[in-house]
Design a protein around this motif. Sequence first.
Motif, mmCIF file in Angstrom:
data_model
loop_
_atom_site.group_PDB
_atom_site.id
_atom_site.type_symbol
_atom_site.label_atom_id
_atom_site.label_comp_id
_atom_site.label_asym_id
_atom_site.label_seq_id
_atom_site.Cartn_x
_atom_site.Cartn_y
_atom_site.Cartn_z
ATOM 1 N N PRO A 261 0.792 -1.238 0.000
ATOM 2 C CA PRO A 261 0.000 0.000 0.000
ATOM 3 C C PRO A 261 0.824 1.289 0.000
ATOM 4 O O PRO A 261 0.315 2.333 -0.385
ATOM 5 C CB PRO A 261 -0.834 -0.101 1.278
ATOM 6 C CG PRO A 261 -0.166 -1.126 2.126
ATOM 7 C CD PRO A 261 0.554 -2.051 1.197
ATOM 8 N N HIS A 263 3.328 1.605 -1.891
ATOM 9 C CA HIS A 263 3.905 1.678 -3.254
ATOM 10 C C HIS A 263 2.752 1.544 -4.263
ATOM 11 O O HIS A 263 1.831 2.352 -4.236
ATOM 12 C CB HIS A 263 4.977 0.584 -3.353
ATOM 13 C CG HIS A 263 5.883 0.668 -4.535
ATOM 14 N ND1 HIS A 263 6.029 1.778 -5.320
ATOM 15 C CD2 HIS A 263 6.714 -0.273 -5.087
ATOM 16 C CE1 HIS A 263 6.906 1.536 -6.288
ATOM 17 N NE2 HIS A 263 7.328 0.292 -6.169
ATOM 18 N N ALA A 266 -1.153 1.766 -3.743
ATOM 19 C CA ALA A 266 -1.746 3.067 -3.378
ATOM 20 C C ALA A 266 -2.813 3.497 -4.386
ATOM 21 O O ALA A 266 -3.759 4.188 -4.014
ATOM 22 C CB ALA A 266 -0.657 4.131 -3.251
ATOM 23 N N ILE A 304 -2.549 9.705 4.078
ATOM 24 C CA ILE A 304 -3.448 10.099 2.990
ATOM 25 C C ILE A 304 -2.886 9.485 1.710
ATOM 26 O O ILE A 304 -1.825 9.901 1.217
ATOM 27 C CB ILE A 304 -3.532 11.643 2.858
ATOM 28 C CG1 ILE A 304 -3.896 12.288 4.212
ATOM 29 C CG2 ILE A 304 -4.539 12.038 1.777
ATOM 30 C CD1 ILE A 304 -5.162 11.773 4.872
ATOM 31 N N PRO A 305 -3.573 8.483 1.160
ATOM 32 C CA PRO A 305 -3.012 7.789 0.003
ATOM 33 C C PRO A 305 -2.918 8.717 -1.216
ATOM 34 O O PRO A 305 -3.765 9.589 -1.410
ATOM 35 C CB PRO A 305 -4.006 6.643 -0.257
ATOM 36 C CG PRO A 305 -5.275 7.070 0.386
ATOM 37 C CD PRO A 305 -4.902 7.960 1.534
ATOM 38 N N GLY A 308 2.544 12.447 -1.161
ATOM 39 C CA GLY A 308 3.888 12.196 -0.650
ATOM 40 C C GLY A 308 4.711 11.402 -1.652
ATOM 41 O O GLY A 308 4.162 10.747 -2.558
ATOM 42 N N TYR A 353 1.464 19.267 8.883
ATOM 43 C CA TYR A 353 1.247 18.040 9.658
ATOM 44 C C TYR A 353 2.572 17.568 10.266
ATOM 45 O O TYR A 353 3.621 17.647 9.618
ATOM 46 C CB TYR A 353 0.666 16.987 8.697
ATOM 47 C CG TYR A 353 0.405 15.635 9.291
ATOM 48 C CD1 TYR A 353 -0.443 15.478 10.392
ATOM 49 C CD2 TYR A 353 0.983 14.496 8.732
ATOM 50 C CE1 TYR A 353 -0.696 14.219 10.917
ATOM 51 C CE2 TYR A 353 0.733 13.235 9.253
ATOM 52 C CZ TYR A 353 -0.106 13.109 10.347
ATOM 53 O OH TYR A 353 -0.344 11.850 10.850
ATOM 54 N N ASN A 360 7.110 15.709 1.122
ATOM 55 C CA ASN A 360 6.449 16.156 -0.110
ATOM 56 C C ASN A 360 4.932 16.114 0.082
ATOM 57 O O ASN A 360 4.338 15.040 0.054
ATOM 58 C CB ASN A 360 6.853 15.237 -1.279
ATOM 59 C CG ASN A 360 6.243 15.688 -2.582
ATOM 60 O OD1 ASN A 360 6.191 16.877 -2.881
ATOM 61 N ND2 ASN A 360 5.772 14.741 -3.379
HETATM 62 N N1 AMX Z 1 -0.097 11.079 4.714
HETATM 63 C C1 AMX Z 1 0.247 11.135 6.039
HETATM 64 N N2 AMX Z 1 1.516 11.120 6.459
HETATM 65 C C2 AMX Z 1 2.469 11.098 5.525
HETATM 66 C C3 AMX Z 1 2.196 11.085 4.160
HETATM 67 C C4 AMX Z 1 0.841 11.061 3.763
HETATM 68 N N3 AMX Z 1 0.481 10.973 2.483
HETATM 69 N N4 AMX Z 1 3.359 11.054 3.459
HETATM 70 C C5 AMX Z 1 4.346 11.058 4.390
HETATM 71 N N5 AMX Z 1 3.794 11.076 5.634
HETATM 72 C C6 AMX Z 1 4.503 10.995 6.917
HETATM 73 C C7 AMX Z 1 5.239 9.668 6.992
HETATM 74 O O1 AMX Z 1 4.366 8.620 7.391
HETATM 75 C C8 AMX Z 1 6.320 9.965 7.971
HETATM 76 O O2 AMX Z 1 5.799 9.929 9.277
HETATM 77 P P1 AMX Z 1 6.559 9.142 10.458
HETATM 78 O O3 AMX Z 1 7.997 9.582 10.375
HETATM 79 O O4 AMX Z 1 5.863 9.572 11.673
HETATM 80 O O5 AMX Z 1 6.405 7.692 10.134
HETATM 81 C C9 AMX Z 1 6.652 11.419 7.670
HETATM 82 O O6 AMX Z 1 5.524 11.958 6.966
HETATM 83 C C10 AMX Z 1 7.884 11.573 6.796
HETATM 84 O O7 AMX Z 1 7.759 10.780 5.648
HETATM 85 P P2 AMX Z 1 8.358 11.286 4.239
HETATM 86 O O8 AMX Z 1 9.844 11.412 4.418
HETATM 87 O O9 AMX Z 1 7.620 12.467 3.773
HETATM 88 O O10 AMX Z 1 7.972 10.112 3.252
HETATM 89 P P3 AMX Z 1 8.745 8.735 2.958
HETATM 90 O O11 AMX Z 1 9.785 8.985 1.933
HETATM 91 O O12 AMX Z 1 9.147 8.038 4.211
HETATM 92 O O13 AMX Z 1 7.554 7.858 2.324
HETATM 93 C C11 AMX Z 1 5.642 7.565 0.930
HETATM 94 C C12 AMX Z 1 7.050 8.164 1.045
HETATM 95 C C13 AMX Z 1 5.170 7.661 -0.494
HETATM 96 C C14 AMX Z 1 5.696 6.074 1.335
HETATM 97 C C15 AMX Z 1 4.691 8.353 1.889
HETATM 98 O O14 AMX Z 1 4.612 9.694 1.467
HETATM 99 C C16 AMX Z 1 3.299 7.746 1.974
HETATM 100 O O15 AMX Z 1 3.065 6.845 2.790
HETATM 101 N N6 AMX Z 1 2.333 8.219 1.078
HETATM 102 C C17 AMX Z 1 1.015 7.640 1.008
HETATM 103 C C18 AMX Z 1 1.040 6.339 0.229
HETATM 104 C C19 AMX Z 1 1.280 6.588 -1.263
HETATM 105 O O16 AMX Z 1 0.693 7.447 -1.869
HETATM 106 N N7 AMX Z 1 2.167 5.748 -1.858
HETATM 107 C C20 AMX Z 1 2.436 5.808 -3.294
HETATM 108 C C21 AMX Z 1 3.806 6.401 -3.625
HETATM 109 C C22 AMX Z 1 4.066 6.360 -5.096
HETATM 110 C C23 AMX Z 1 4.223 4.949 -5.560
HETATM 111 O O17 AMX Z 1 5.177 4.278 -5.212
HETATM 112 N N8 AMX Z 1 3.297 4.436 -6.318
#
Ligand code: AMX
Length: 428
Positions: A261, A263, A266, A304-305, A308, A353, A360
Amino acid sequence: MELLKKNVNKRKEILGGEIADILKNHADTTVGEIKVKQLLGGMRGMTSLVCNTSFVDPYKGLFISEYSIPEFEDRLPEEIFYLLCAGKFPDDDEMAELREEINARSKLPKFMWSFIRSLPKKMHPMTLFSMCILSMEGRSVFKQNYGTPEMTKAQYWEYTLEDSLNLLSKLPTIAAAIYRIHLLGKQPIDYSPRLDWSNNLAQMLGVNSERSFSELLRLYLVLHCDHEGGNVSAFTSRVVNSALSNIYYAASAGLNGLAGPLHGLANQVCLQFIQGIHAQLGDSPTTDDITAYINNELENGRVIPGYGHAVLRITDPRFSAFMEFGNKYCPNSAYLQTVKKLYYVVPNILKDYKGGKVANPYPNVDAISGSLLYHYGIKKYGFYTVLFGLSRVLGFCAQSVLALGLNQPIIRPKSVTNKWLKDKLEKQ
Ligand code: AMX
């Protein structure tokens, strides 16, 4: 496949020459530092791989060779595969050769049909997709020839290219069979050698005959093809192939990572998220209602899917390309309207947040892709990651062909324990 091989060979020689020069002059030069927070934080931002198929600029997005998304988004997925492997778009003869090769290899092994039918209906389509690929592993020409005097190390890439074309040519039919047989309980529709991949896929899915549907699939297959080397799926696939496990093993492994989820899954989760909003707030929620909904999700510790990214620091240009498509072909879709409202609301919330911790706050590709697929009648959202995977295998294959062509060794980074780290830090 002579023209494609010749072009990959040409590229491999150029890249190989560059690597030889770099190693000759800079083998012991330091190109970066590793901070403790990176070591403990998923290696984020740590430069530790070379991948020549594509590159993601944090502020400009995906590049394949020197081409940015607006420069390649109108192409066919077949042309993109060529670009990933050979670093150039195919000319007419090269494209004709590729089309011929694809058609000649497109027929599924007989067992595949009963295999798909035999799997439990509750099984996630990504599990099926990965298993279907793995089930053909015994047909790998790399595997069959490995260790024979005819197959030298310098030819590993050629056997991998051979396997890649055999695999890729079958994937649209496998994906469509999963949708029709497993998810809809219907008969499959035949592959047509007259059609390119996206038109074939549109026809074999059989859910929508509008011209813009196959245009959406074309765009979808192009935009998801590759995203440099460090993302979970591409990296997994490359690591597995670096042990000389053939491309069937490697692609299946990469897809298992894509199924998570955070990756590729999502895109399915995003559609479910929007459906959840509509179920609670109606089909035309206000931005105030959405703001409250998002705040509530975050307060409950949920991500929030679709928002980020580990590398990007802007709105994903793949999101923008899909938005442009949506504005042109289905501006009145209720889901698209909600995608737009989320885009208006979510970045401002995520910016603040956790004290600005979200690197991002902008949308990635998954924030919109599922809504467009749903609009065109692909309502079984478990299938969305299969489509993502179908496209991403183009990148897995190209990455492995090039890496083997460049004689890259088995990947094996060093790990350490807390004790090692504490001892090291105490000494500093
Ligand atoms: N909603 C809520 N919190 C978020 C967030 C979001 N969309 N994106 C990042 N954060 C939080 C992280 O959970 C993390 O919190 P923690 O340190 O307390 O665990 C904090 O912000 C810092 O994270 P980050 O450095 O901004 O992101 P990352 O590089 O560790 O992770 C990603 C990147 C995509 C996994 C993350 O932004 C995320 O979970 N996004 C939602 C799922 C998503 O859309 N995935 C698809 C990505 C694209 C793909 O591969 N298809």
